[in-house]
Design a protein around this motif. Structure first.
Motif, mmCIF file in Angstrom:
data_model
loop_
_atom_site.group_PDB
_atom_site.id
_atom_site.type_symbol
_atom_site.label_atom_id
_atom_site.label_comp_id
_atom_site.label_asym_id
_atom_site.label_seq_id
_atom_site.Cartn_x
_atom_site.Cartn_y
_atom_site.Cartn_z
ATOM 1 N N ILE A 24 166.992 17.883 82.705
ATOM 2 C CA ILE A 24 166.415 19.201 83.056
ATOM 3 C C ILE A 24 165.708 19.318 84.235
ATOM 4 O O ILE A 24 165.966 20.170 85.260
ATOM 5 C CB ILE A 24 165.814 20.081 82.090
ATOM 6 N N VAL A 25 164.564 18.429 84.529
ATOM 7 C CA VAL A 25 163.839 18.247 85.613
ATOM 8 C C VAL A 25 164.697 17.991 86.821
ATOM 9 O O VAL A 25 164.375 18.259 87.729
ATOM 10 C CB VAL A 25 162.551 17.276 85.274
ATOM 11 N N TYR A 26 165.556 16.915 86.599
ATOM 12 C CA TYR A 26 166.113 16.242 87.803
ATOM 13 C C TYR A 26 167.545 17.508 88.024
ATOM 14 O O TYR A 26 167.593 17.568 89.266
ATOM 15 C CB TYR A 26 166.968 15.032 87.304
ATOM 16 N N ALA A 27 167.883 18.059 87.239
ATOM 17 C CA ALA A 27 168.613 19.155 87.606
ATOM 18 C C ALA A 27 167.992 20.443 88.515
ATOM 19 O O ALA A 27 168.638 20.723 89.452
ATOM 20 C CB ALA A 27 169.538 19.968 86.394
ATOM 21 N N MET A 28 166.984 20.729 88.137
ATOM 22 C CA MET A 28 166.144 21.627 88.957
ATOM 23 C C MET A 28 165.883 21.135 90.306
ATOM 24 O O MET A 28 165.730 21.898 91.292
ATOM 25 C CB MET A 28 164.566 21.791 88.156
ATOM 26 N N ILE A 29 165.526 19.765 90.321
ATOM 27 C CA ILE A 29 165.199 19.256 91.748
ATOM 28 C C ILE A 29 166.414 19.035 92.496
ATOM 29 O O ILE A 29 166.375 19.526 93.676
ATOM 30 C CB ILE A 29 164.511 17.642 91.478
ATOM 31 N N ALA A 30 167.480 18.754 91.896
ATOM 32 C CA ALA A 30 168.743 18.607 92.659
ATOM 33 C C ALA A 30 169.090 20.137 93.166
ATOM 34 O O ALA A 30 169.659 20.218 94.081
ATOM 35 C CB ALA A 30 169.833 17.944 91.628
ATOM 36 N N ALA A 31 169.098 21.085 92.323
ATOM 37 C CA ALA A 31 169.516 22.220 92.810
ATOM 38 C C ALA A 31 168.716 22.806 93.846
ATOM 39 O O ALA A 31 169.309 23.599 94.967
ATOM 40 C CB ALA A 31 169.246 23.312 91.663
ATOM 41 N N ALA A 32 167.261 22.528 93.801
ATOM 42 C CA ALA A 32 166.217 22.951 94.867
ATOM 43 C C ALA A 32 166.673 22.377 96.212
ATOM 44 O O ALA A 32 166.665 23.108 97.333
ATOM 45 C CB ALA A 32 165.014 22.654 94.334
ATOM 46 N N THR A 33 166.805 21.123 96.040
ATOM 47 C CA THR A 33 167.460 20.314 97.327
ATOM 48 C C THR A 33 168.546 20.684 97.772
ATOM 49 O O THR A 33 168.718 21.011 99.036
ATOM 50 C CB THR A 33 167.651 18.788 96.885
ATOM 51 N N TYR A 34 169.636 21.297 96.854
ATOM 52 C CA TYR A 34 170.945 21.707 97.388
ATOM 53 C C TYR A 34 170.565 23.073 98.191
ATOM 54 O O TYR A 34 171.390 23.169 99.307
ATOM 55 C CB TYR A 34 171.840 21.846 96.266
ATOM 56 N N TYR A 42 174.699 13.236 83.800
ATOM 57 C CA TYR A 42 175.353 14.585 83.454
ATOM 58 C C TYR A 42 175.158 15.387 84.407
ATOM 59 O O TYR A 42 175.854 16.257 84.933
ATOM 60 C CB TYR A 42 175.196 14.950 82.173
ATOM 61 N N ALA A 43 173.678 15.559 84.717
ATOM 62 C CA ALA A 43 173.195 16.691 85.333
ATOM 63 C C ALA A 43 173.948 16.419 86.911
ATOM 64 O O ALA A 43 174.359 17.355 87.564
ATOM 65 C CB ALA A 43 171.660 16.514 85.721
ATOM 66 N N ILE A 44 173.837 15.003 87.672
ATOM 67 C CA ILE A 44 174.467 14.654 88.934
ATOM 68 C C ILE A 44 175.740 15.079 88.842
ATOM 69 O O ILE A 44 176.464 15.925 89.830
ATOM 70 C CB ILE A 44 174.226 13.161 89.249
ATOM 71 N N LEU A 45 176.543 14.801 87.978
ATOM 72 C CA LEU A 45 178.085 15.132 88.045
ATOM 73 C C LEU A 45 178.495 16.761 87.838
ATOM 74 O O LEU A 45 179.212 17.147 88.670
ATOM 75 C CB LEU A 45 178.746 14.306 86.722
ATOM 76 N N PHE A 46 177.757 17.283 86.889
ATOM 77 C CA PHE A 46 177.922 18.541 86.823
ATOM 78 C C PHE A 46 177.620 19.536 88.079
ATOM 79 O O PHE A 46 178.391 20.524 88.269
ATOM 80 C CB PHE A 46 177.245 19.363 85.541
ATOM 81 N N LEU A 47 176.396 19.267 88.631
ATOM 82 C CA LEU A 47 176.040 19.959 89.580
ATOM 83 C C LEU A 47 176.690 19.413 91.003
ATOM 84 O O LEU A 47 177.264 20.589 91.958
ATOM 85 C CB LEU A 47 174.626 19.763 90.035
ATOM 86 N N ALA A 48 177.130 18.478 91.132
ATOM 87 C CA ALA A 48 177.800 17.918 92.416
ATOM 88 C C ALA A 48 179.248 18.420 92.406
ATOM 89 O O ALA A 48 179.753 19.052 93.362
ATOM 90 C CB ALA A 48 177.891 16.367 92.341
ATOM 91 N N ALA A 49 179.835 18.446 90.972
ATOM 92 C CA ALA A 49 181.327 18.905 90.987
ATOM 93 C C ALA A 49 181.230 20.753 91.218
ATOM 94 O O ALA A 49 181.900 21.397 91.995
ATOM 95 C CB ALA A 49 181.693 18.741 89.647
ATOM 96 N N PHE A 50 180.266 21.175 90.651
ATOM 97 C CA PHE A 50 180.088 22.798 90.812
ATOM 98 C C PHE A 50 179.670 23.141 92.234
ATOM 99 O O PHE A 50 180.405 24.030 92.552
ATOM 100 C CB PHE A 50 178.710 23.202 89.963
ATOM 101 N N PHE A 51 178.864 22.545 92.796
ATOM 102 C CA PHE A 51 178.515 22.782 94.243
ATOM 103 C C PHE A 51 179.595 22.423 95.168
ATOM 104 O O PHE A 51 179.802 23.116 96.187
ATOM 105 C CB PHE A 51 177.068 22.201 94.734
ATOM 106 N N VAL A 52 180.139 21.195 94.887
ATOM 107 C CA VAL A 52 181.182 20.545 95.981
ATOM 108 C C VAL A 52 182.376 21.720 95.990
ATOM 109 O O VAL A 52 183.043 21.742 97.008
ATOM 110 C CB VAL A 52 181.461 19.246 95.994
ATOM 111 N N PHE A 53 182.797 22.134 94.893
ATOM 112 C CA PHE A 53 183.857 23.103 94.942
ATOM 113 C C PHE A 53 183.561 24.861 95.464
ATOM 114 O O PHE A 53 184.218 25.510 95.008
ATOM 115 C CB PHE A 53 184.824 23.149 93.617
ATOM 116 N N ASP A 54 182.370 24.778 96.039
ATOM 117 C CA ASP A 54 181.792 26.134 96.344
ATOM 118 C C ASP A 54 181.510 26.979 95.001
ATOM 119 O O ASP A 54 182.500 27.693 94.633
ATOM 120 C CB ASP A 54 183.000 26.875 97.323
#
Length: 271
Positions: free
Chosen positions: A22-32, A205-217
């Motif tokens: 959860i913490v990494y997902a929040m960091i990744a989303a903020a970075t994105y 899982y956080a990396i995969l879900f966010l990467a797929a979600f963001f990369v496909f707009d």
């Protein structure tokens, strides 16, 4: 002496792992979203600067500012209709294509760097470059292939300015995107799993879900929820959602090919 049962130990470890995810997902989303805001400003200024250098705009800083999160309301401030009226379609196409070339170069160079040993032992540098590449790749996918046949926007202006059929750009553009996607999810993602996530499955899982979600707009994907099926743009959202789901299914942690790829990375990096 305190004795902790194996059941409690597993439970605590699971909670800790979930918390890490959860913490990494929040960091990744903020970075994105930070990089997204930066890139949209760069994108529009590349348009305006190109127009300025061609003598078609007086002030390259005179872009129209919009919402940095939803990306609504942004415009480079270039009058494409005036260029077409003046018979300057080629200039219009050059102005429209330059940011897309910028994103393609950034993605190519960034992927090369992520696959090199340069960032293998620096988790947070890898993290920053990984999400910076995701943002730039999302920009490319948002235009090609999702808006390859649009009558407006950058792709529409390129086609109109050069008098091209949309199919002329669709095939090479889509092929390039497929190459980028294969490199990202089948070569770079296992490296991210090892270098960023380490032994944490929730972070994987956080990396995969966010990467797929963001990369496909993510904005296009949300159109399925916000718009009726008959609305313009709903099909784009459907394509994005399907592509996102397929990538998650094919690249989920624990699959045999993912484990093999991670072991190769571990062998090269000593992780």
């Amino acid at each position: 002496m305190i004795i902790v049962s194996p059941l409690v130990t597993v439970s605590v470890y699971g909670q800790r792992g979930l918390r890490e995810g959860i913490v990494y997902a929040m960091i990744a989303a903020a970075t994105y979203f930070f990089f997204q805001s930066v890139i949209v400003v760069i994108h529009e200024h590349i348009h305006s600067t190109t127009a300025f250098l061609l003598g078609r705009m007086q002030d390259p800083l005179a872009i129209v500012w919009g919402n940095p999160l939803t990306l609504d309301g942004w415009d480079e401030g270039v009058s494409y209709s005036a260029l077409y009226t003046a018979g300057l379609g080629t200039n219009a196409a050059i102005i429209a294509v330059m940011p897309l070339l910028f994103h393609a170069v950034v993605v190519t160079a960034g992927m090369y760097l992520l696959l090199s040993p340069a960032l293998a032992n620096n988790k947070w540098s890898f993290h920053l470059f990984f999400w910076f590449i995701i943002v730039n790749l999302m920009e490319l996918i948002a235009y090609m292939p999702l808006r390859a046949f649009a009558g407006n926007g950058d792709i529409g202006n390129i086609n109109h300015g050069l008098g091209l059929s949309p199919w002329v750009l669709f095939f090479p553009g889509t092929l390039l995107i497929l190459i980028f996607l294969r490199c990202l999810f089948f070569r770079i993602l296992p490296r991210a799993n090892v270098i960023i996530a380490g032994d944490s499955q929730p972070v994987r899982y956080a990396i995969l879900f966010l990467a797929a979600f963001f990369v496909f707009d993510w904005r296009s994907i949300f159109r399925i929820l916000l718009l009726p099926p008959s609305s313009a743009g709903w099909e784009i959202g459907a394509i994005g959602l399907i592509a996102c789901t397929v990538v998650i299914v094919l690249c989920r942690p624990g699959l045999a090919w993912v484990r093999r790829a991670e072991k190769l990375v571990q062998g090269k990096t000593g992780s």
